[in-house]
Motif scaffolding. Structure first.
Motif, short mmCIF file in Angstrom:
data_model
loop_
_atom_site.label_atom_id
_atom_site.label_comp_id
_atom_site.label_asym_id
_atom_site.label_seq_id
_atom_site.Cartn_x
_atom_site.Cartn_y
_atom_site.Cartn_z
N PRO A 105 6.75 -6.97 3.58
CA PRO A 105 5.92 -6.06 4.38
C PRO A 105 4.52 -6.64 4.60
O PRO A 105 4.15 -7.63 3.97
CB PRO A 105 5.85 -4.81 3.49
CG PRO A 105 5.93 -5.37 2.10
CD PRO A 105 6.85 -6.56 2.19
N SER A 106 3.75 -6.03 5.47
CA SER A 106 2.35 -6.41 5.67
C SER A 106 1.48 -5.40 4.95
O SER A 106 1.84 -4.24 4.79
CB SER A 106 2.01 -6.41 7.16
OG SER A 106 2.75 -7.39 7.84
N GLY A 107 0.31 -5.85 4.50
CA GLY A 107 -0.63 -4.95 3.86
C GLY A 107 -1.00 -5.38 2.46
O GLY A 107 -0.73 -6.51 2.05
N GLU A 108 -1.62 -4.46 1.74
CA GLU A 108 -2.12 -4.74 0.39
C GLU A 108 -1.32 -3.91 -0.61
O GLU A 108 -1.11 -2.71 -0.41
CB GLU A 108 -3.60 -4.37 0.33
CG GLU A 108 -4.29 -4.85 -0.92
CD GLU A 108 -5.79 -4.61 -0.84
OE1 GLU A 108 -6.51 -5.55 -0.48
OE2 GLU A 108 -6.22 -3.47 -1.14
N PHE A 109 -0.87 -4.58 -1.68
CA PHE A 109 -0.02 -3.93 -2.66
C PHE A 109 -0.51 -4.27 -4.07
O PHE A 109 -1.01 -5.36 -4.31
CB PHE A 109 1.44 -4.37 -2.49
CG PHE A 109 1.96 -4.09 -1.12
CD1 PHE A 109 2.50 -2.85 -0.81
CD2 PHE A 109 1.88 -5.06 -0.13
CE1 PHE A 109 2.96 -2.59 0.47
CE2 PHE A 109 2.35 -4.80 1.15
CZ PHE A 109 2.88 -3.56 1.45
N LYS A 147 1.59 -12.28 4.30
CA LYS A 147 1.57 -10.99 5.02
C LYS A 147 1.28 -9.86 4.03
O LYS A 147 0.54 -8.93 4.34
CB LYS A 147 2.91 -10.73 5.70
CG LYS A 147 3.20 -11.63 6.87
CD LYS A 147 4.41 -11.15 7.68
CE LYS A 147 5.67 -11.11 6.84
NZ LYS A 147 6.85 -10.72 7.63
N ALA A 148 1.88 -9.93 2.86
CA ALA A 148 1.62 -8.95 1.80
C ALA A 148 0.57 -9.55 0.88
O ALA A 148 0.73 -10.66 0.38
CB ALA A 148 2.90 -8.64 1.05
N THR A 164 9.73 -8.84 -2.80
CA THR A 164 9.52 -10.28 -3.04
C THR A 164 8.26 -10.51 -3.84
O THR A 164 7.22 -10.88 -3.30
CB THR A 164 9.41 -11.04 -1.69
OG1 THR A 164 10.47 -10.65 -0.84
CG2 THR A 164 9.48 -12.54 -1.91
N VAL A 165 8.29 -10.26 -5.13
CA VAL A 165 7.15 -10.56 -6.00
C VAL A 165 7.25 -12.02 -6.41
O VAL A 165 8.30 -12.48 -6.85
CB VAL A 165 7.12 -9.64 -7.22
CG1 VAL A 165 5.98 -10.01 -8.17
CG2 VAL A 165 7.00 -8.18 -6.79
#
Length: 197
Positions: free
Chosen positions: A26-30, A156-157, A66-67
């Motif tokens: 995904p895109s963004g901040e996690f 992206k993430a 996907t870590v």
């Protein structure tokens, strides 16, 4: 940004007919974090050692597919960083990379197309996973090994602020660890030859 594009290019070129490892990124901040990290500070040539990192998905209501964890040994000068080695300058070298540690076994199922990055895989909300690298020191000296966890492979993430990275300062002694052959014929490391239990 350049590094993220390079990783993406390697992933696209190296995946053949199989599903891409970054397909569901995904895109963004996690929120991902390293909750435990260990690596012996003093090591000996030819000793079996383990680098252990436990990573956690800090998201409370979202799984991460996907870590990934990147490990790098601090380079000398302007050289490129390698996971468990450093570059050696000199003419006639087909490959300048020389191991500081020999990687005996990496995290199970964690290989990627990027040589210094491994997958922790998919993690559900609040879940943890331990990654273990089994290594053998091969070059004496003092080294700095850094690590960082990411919620994806391509950039992206992005990882939110938190305990996402760290480093170890390691001394490798040029004296092999003491060892002897026990009564059962097995090698007992950390025991001086001729000593009794």
């Amino acid at each position: 940004m350049r590094r993220a594009l390079l990783i993406l290019a390697v992933l696209v070129a190296g995946c053949g007919g199989e599903a891409r490892q970054d397909a569901d990124e995904p895109s963004g901040e996690f929120k991902v974090e390293v909750v435990r990290a260990s690596f012996p500070r003093v090591q000996h040539i030819a000793e079996n050692v383990e680098l252990k990192l436990t990573v956690r998905n800090g998201e409370q209501d979202r799984s991460l597919s996907t870590v990934a964890v990147t490990v790098e040994t601090k380079a000398r000068g302007d050289d490129a960083t390698l996971a468990f080695g450093q570059n050696q300058r000199g003419e006639g070298l087909a490959d300048a990379g020389r191991p500081v540690w020999v990687l005996d076994e990496g995290p199970v199922g964690g290989d990627t197309a990027v040589v210094n990055t491994w997958l922790a895989g998919a993690l559900g909300p609040g879940r943890e996973r331990e990654l273990v690298w089994k290594l053998v020191p091969s070059r004496p000296g003092t080294y700095e090994v850094s690590y960082r966890v990411m919620p994806g492979l391509t950039g992206k993430a992005r990882a939110a602020r938190g305990d996402t990275s760290g480093r170890f300062r390691v001394v490798i002694d040029d004296e092999p660890v003491p060892a002897r052959v026990g009564e059962d014929g097995e090698v007992e490391r950390g025991v001086e030859p001729g000593s009794s239990d």
